[in-house]
Design an enzyme around this catalytic site. Structure first.
Site, mmCIF file in Angstrom:
data_model
loop_
_atom_site.group_PDB
_atom_site.id
_atom_site.type_symbol
_atom_site.label_atom_id
_atom_site.label_comp_id
_atom_site.label_asym_id
_atom_site.label_seq_id
_atom_site.Cartn_x
_atom_site.Cartn_y
_atom_site.Cartn_z
ATOM 1 N N ASP A 94 51.834 -20.612 14.369
ATOM 2 C CA ASP A 94 51.001 -21.761 14.764
ATOM 3 C C ASP A 94 51.789 -22.683 15.694
ATOM 4 O O ASP A 94 51.281 -23.143 16.717
ATOM 5 C CB ASP A 94 50.438 -22.493 13.542
ATOM 6 C CG ASP A 94 51.429 -22.569 12.365
ATOM 7 O OD1 ASP A 94 52.552 -22.027 12.504
ATOM 8 O OD2 ASP A 94 51.089 -23.164 11.327
ATOM 9 N N TYR A 103 46.163 -4.329 12.006
ATOM 10 C CA TYR A 103 45.324 -3.398 12.768
ATOM 11 C C TYR A 103 45.213 -2.044 12.070
ATOM 12 O O TYR A 103 44.248 -1.317 12.286
ATOM 13 C CB TYR A 103 45.909 -3.163 14.165
ATOM 14 C CG TYR A 103 45.631 -4.248 15.175
ATOM 15 C CD1 TYR A 103 46.153 -5.518 15.021
ATOM 16 C CD2 TYR A 103 44.858 -3.978 16.300
ATOM 17 C CE1 TYR A 103 45.920 -6.508 15.942
ATOM 18 C CE2 TYR A 103 44.620 -4.961 17.242
ATOM 19 C CZ TYR A 103 45.144 -6.213 17.057
ATOM 20 O OH TYR A 103 44.912 -7.195 17.981
ATOM 21 N N ASP A 124 49.141 -9.994 20.154
ATOM 22 C CA ASP A 124 47.877 -9.871 20.908
ATOM 23 C C ASP A 124 47.340 -11.250 21.265
ATOM 24 O O ASP A 124 47.004 -11.549 22.415
ATOM 25 C CB ASP A 124 46.883 -9.089 20.044
ATOM 26 C CG ASP A 124 45.639 -8.696 20.818
ATOM 27 O OD1 ASP A 124 45.700 -8.725 22.061
ATOM 28 O OD2 ASP A 124 44.624 -8.360 20.190
ATOM 29 N N LYS A 166 54.812 -15.770 10.302
ATOM 30 C CA LYS A 166 54.176 -16.774 9.448
ATOM 31 C C LYS A 166 54.834 -16.639 8.079
ATOM 32 O O LYS A 166 54.200 -16.357 7.049
ATOM 33 C CB LYS A 166 52.656 -16.497 9.404
ATOM 34 C CG LYS A 166 51.825 -17.559 8.750
ATOM 35 C CD LYS A 166 51.732 -18.862 9.535
ATOM 36 C CE LYS A 166 50.947 -19.900 8.760
ATOM 37 N NZ LYS A 166 51.146 -21.269 9.269
HETATM 38 C C1 COI Z 1 40.385 -3.445 21.272
HETATM 39 C C2 COI Z 1 41.670 -3.817 20.575
HETATM 40 C C3 COI Z 1 42.315 -2.652 20.025
HETATM 41 C C4 COI Z 1 42.391 -4.623 21.579
HETATM 42 C C5 COI Z 1 43.805 -4.977 21.329
HETATM 43 O O1 COI Z 1 44.187 -5.420 20.334
HETATM 44 C C6 COI Z 1 44.753 -4.774 22.417
HETATM 45 O O2 COI Z 1 44.469 -4.315 23.501
HETATM 46 O O3 COI Z 1 45.846 -5.079 22.218
#
Ligand code: COI
Ligand code: NAI
Length: 728
Positions: free
Chosen positions: A222, A142, A246, A190
């Site tokens: 997985d 991210y 997530d 992983k």
């Molecule tokens: C829109 C993203 C930042 C959503 C996400 O990964 C989350 O809420 O965990």
């Protein structure tokens, strides 16, 4: 406590689900005496539209200054469908997590037994599932750099990077959590492919030496995705990197029945943010169909994690469970008979407020409850003796007497039984006035104990008059005691104790025995001045306490009668209790906690002043009666009690459905009619800890209920009558 809560509703369903959590937190504040201040901040698409920034500086400042943050969701189709948009709502969420240092996201996955069938998975597979996912929140793909497109646009790239430090701080949290739970920790990664995953394994291995009692295991992501569905009960605590966490938790929502019910807490070293795990679900926006439980349960997490308010958090959870049990859920859970987002919030906040309008138990003030939750003390300790001494004194004030008032650990009925077994002998004639369930009980009791009881039947809803009592006494000059009820709870009818006591004293030598169980604290009463010999009350009535204590005032005459009495008495011996009371003691182990609470409740009564307490009851009773009459309801009693108002159900109104709406939709519990009057009358209490607003509430709730069952009446007429009764 006082707490400032930053509210970032965001986009889509964010505002509507967050509104329900605020409702619930406000109910918690009201019930438990906390002050929650809510201040809104912009985030997501809403913020882009207003200030061209998905996480403006003002919002950041607000978050930093707040004690906790309540977050809705971000994301909007306008941006989702425009991959070229430079500023995106989700950037706001990511930046917020990063700059506020919210590096761990705690996602509890727990099934509710009430809605197991909402999951497509088999019941036996999911029943009792209870695990927590610790998702690392500010690292990994991210946030990794570089990220972007090649110059010719033919290539796009993201980077996944983790430092040992980032991994360790999530692992420390997860190990510590596992230590407090089932002591099983699964690291999901992983590692067969990714270098970052191999670093996670390395750090976890090293760290496990410090947590020897925690069983550490590793699972490839997985396989984990499959195991979650195949055997979710194997998990206790899962820790994983950002992206895996997530995805796996959205998958785990299938176990619980809906993505709409999963909450989370995003926590760092100083700040904490509470957010449902779902997104902005734009298709549902503004339709009042989104499930608010993810947000409400996030508010529950806020209460326990940020404010350490465990009782309050448990109360929210109980409200959620009650809503599920009652089928008050949105379409994702209950497709056949759904209710709206706001109805779920209303139900839960009403449940929390749980307004009792019953004539015992009556509401207990928060400061009394708090006193009773202090650590227990021994009943021979000087601290307790001091409390008991004060209680004995305060009870004299309450009963308006200089004589002893003893405390028994039992209900009011036990208190009346104590008077009978302590003052009489087998064969003694006892007159018992029976104008309702309680009069009936005293007659039965007298019959059992002395074998010589005279029943004076009075029509329900009426009270015995002095001339009638005179005749009874003339017919039974040998009576040794007369039992009668000051405020008959079953019929909401008051007896003129002063007049009846005067007649008894004038025409008989019988002891004047008053059941003051629902009257003391509501009706004017003067034990000494009115010549009463014994009077009993119970803690769960006008004394604003839970059930469990009987308080008995005893005259000199009554004490003399005890010298001759031969009925066997042990635990309920008044003689023993009076002797102990003289030494500021009790003959047997007292209900220490209840006496501590009673001390607090009696202090409240003393501060208000007993005359003012009586006047308040008069005011509330009058307003309640006026409000009910304005709604076209007839009053049941012709000598109304100040403790409880019984009302005839309007014709055509069926009690069960009327009561269900009152209880489930409005959170109001009133008392049903008893015996022949079950389903015909209902009773509204104003006994104890009530004020003007409570009367407006209960009459407003009656209006809501009548409207819902389509009973004709003028909307607002009841509430207006109550208001006028107070204001004129
Ligand atoms: C829109 C993203 C930042 C959503 C996400 O990964 C989350 O809420 O965990
Ligand atoms: N934390 C956040 O703010 C998140 C934001 N998003 C954003 O939300 C937008 C929509 O993304 P989606 O992938 O559709 O995810 P989503 O979580 O908004 O919705 C996915 C599906 O889950 C169900 N669902 C979600 N919330 C629900 C609720 N409260 N009640 C009942 N059902 C519910 C619906 O069936 C919905 O179609 C996007 O813009 C995305 O970027 C997505 C995930 C997290």
């Amino acid at each position: 406590m006082n707490a400032n809560i930053a509210v970032l509703e965001g986009d889509g369903i964010g505002p509507e689900v967050t509104a329900q959590s605020i409702k619930v937190l406000q109910a918690i504040g009201k019930r438990f005496g906390h002050q929650f201040m809510f201040v809104n901040g912009l985030v997501g698409a809403a913020a882009i539209r207003q200030v061209s920034d998905p996480f403006p500086e003002a919002t950041e400042t607000l978050c930093r200054r707040s004690d906790a943050i309540l977050f809705g969701a971000v994301g909007d189709p306008e941006f989702d469908s425009n991959p070229k948009a430079k500023i995106r709502p989700e950037q706001g969420l990511l930046r917020m997590r990063q700059v506020l240092g919210l590096y761990n996201n705690i996602r509890p996955i727990m099934t509710f037994s009430e809605i197991l069938e909402a999951s497509p998975l088999k019941r036996e597979r999911i029943e009792g599932v209870d695990f927590i996912v610790v998702r690392e929140l500010t690292g990994g793909i991210y946030f990794g750099k570089p990220q972007g497109r090649s110059e010719n646009g033919e290539l796009a790239f993201d980077s996944c990077a983790y430092s040992k430090y980032e991994i360790a701080r999530s692992l420390i949290y997860a190990f510590t959590l596992a230590q407090k739970r089932q002591k099983r920790l699964t690291v999901v990664d992983k590692a067969n492919v990714l270098a970052t995953s191999r670093l996670w394994r390395e750090v976890a291995h090293d760290m496990s030496k410090n947590y020897a009692e925690v069983e550490l295991s590793f699972l490839f992501v997985d396989n984990a995705a499959m195991q979650l569905i195949l055997n979710p009960k194997q998990f206790d605590v899962i820790v994983t990197e950002n992206m895996f966490g997530d995805i796996l938790t959205d998958e785990a929502s299938v176990i619980t029945g809906s993505l709409g019910i999963l909450p989370s807490a995003s926590i760092g070293d100083s700040l904490a943010l509470y957010e449902p795990i779902h997104g902005s679900y734009p298709q549902a926006s503004g339709k009042n169909i989104a499930n608010p439980l993810g947000s409400i349960l996030s508010a529950e997490m806020m209460l326990s994690y940020s404010f350490n308010l465990m009782k309050e958090a448990a109360c929210v959870r109980a409200g959620v469970q009650a809503s599920l049990k009652a089928g008050k859920t949105t379409a994702d859970i209950n497709a056949s008979k759904p209710v709206g987002t706001s109805e779920v919030g209303d139900f839960i906040s009403n449940y929390i407020l749980n307004s009792l309008f019953t004539p015992g138990p009556t509401p207990v003030p928060e400061r009394v409850t708090l006193k009773m939750s202090e650590p227990i003390i021994h009943h021979r300790n000087p601290e307790f003796v001091e409390i008991l001494t004060r209680v004995h004194q305060s009870l004299k004030y309450l009963f308006r007497t200089n004589r002893p008032v003893v405390v028994f650990t039992c209900s009011g009925t036990g208190g009346v039984e104590a008077t009978m077994v302590s003052m009489f002998s087998y064969g003694d004639k006892i007159i018992a006035v029976n104008g309702g369930k309680f009069g009936e009980r005293w007659f039965d009791m007298a019959k059992k104990y002395t074998g010589n009881a005279v029943e004076v039947k009075v029509e329900w809803g009426k009270s015995i008059q002095p001339e009638e009592m005179k005749k009874v006494l003339e017919a039974h000059p040998d009576a040794k005691g007369v039992y009668f009820t000051h405020s008959e709870t079953s019929t909401g009818t008051a007896t003129d104790v002063k007049a009846i006591s005067e007649i008894i004293q004038k025409h008989s030598s019988a002891l004047v025995c008053v059941d003051g169980i629902t009257a003391i604290g509501a009706h004017e009463f003067h034990f000494d001045e009115w010549g009463v010999d014994v009077c009993v009350t119970g803690s769960q009535k006008g004394l604003m306490m839970p059930p469990g204590l009987a308080l008995v005032a005893v005259s000199e005459q009554a004490e003399k009668a005890m010298e001759k009495a031969t009925l066997p008495a042990y635990y309920l011996s008044l003689k023993k209790a009076i002797k102990a009371q003289a030494k500021e003691d009790t003959p047997f182990t007292p209900a220490v906690t209840l006496i501590i609470g009673l001390d607090e409740a009696l202090q409240m009564i003393k501060v208000e002043g007993i005359e003012n307490v009586w006047k308040r009851h008069q005011r509330l009773a009058h307003a309640c009666r006026t409000g009910c009459e304005a709604l076209g309801m007839k009053l049941f009693s012709n000598s109304p009690s100040l403790a409880v108002t019984p009302v005839w159900l309007p014709s055509g109104v069926e009690w069960k459905s009327f009561n269900k709406i009152l209880k489930q939709d409005m959170g109001i519990t009133v008392a049903a009619g008893q015996d022949d009057f079950l389903g015909k009358i209902f009773r509204i209490s104003h006994l104890g800890f009530y004020d003007e607003l409570d009367m407006l509430t209960v009459v407003g709730a009656l209006e809501f209920t009548l409207k819902k069952i389509n009973h004709p009446f003028t909307v607002g007429s009841g509430v207006a009558a109550v208001q006028k009764a107070f204001l004129n």
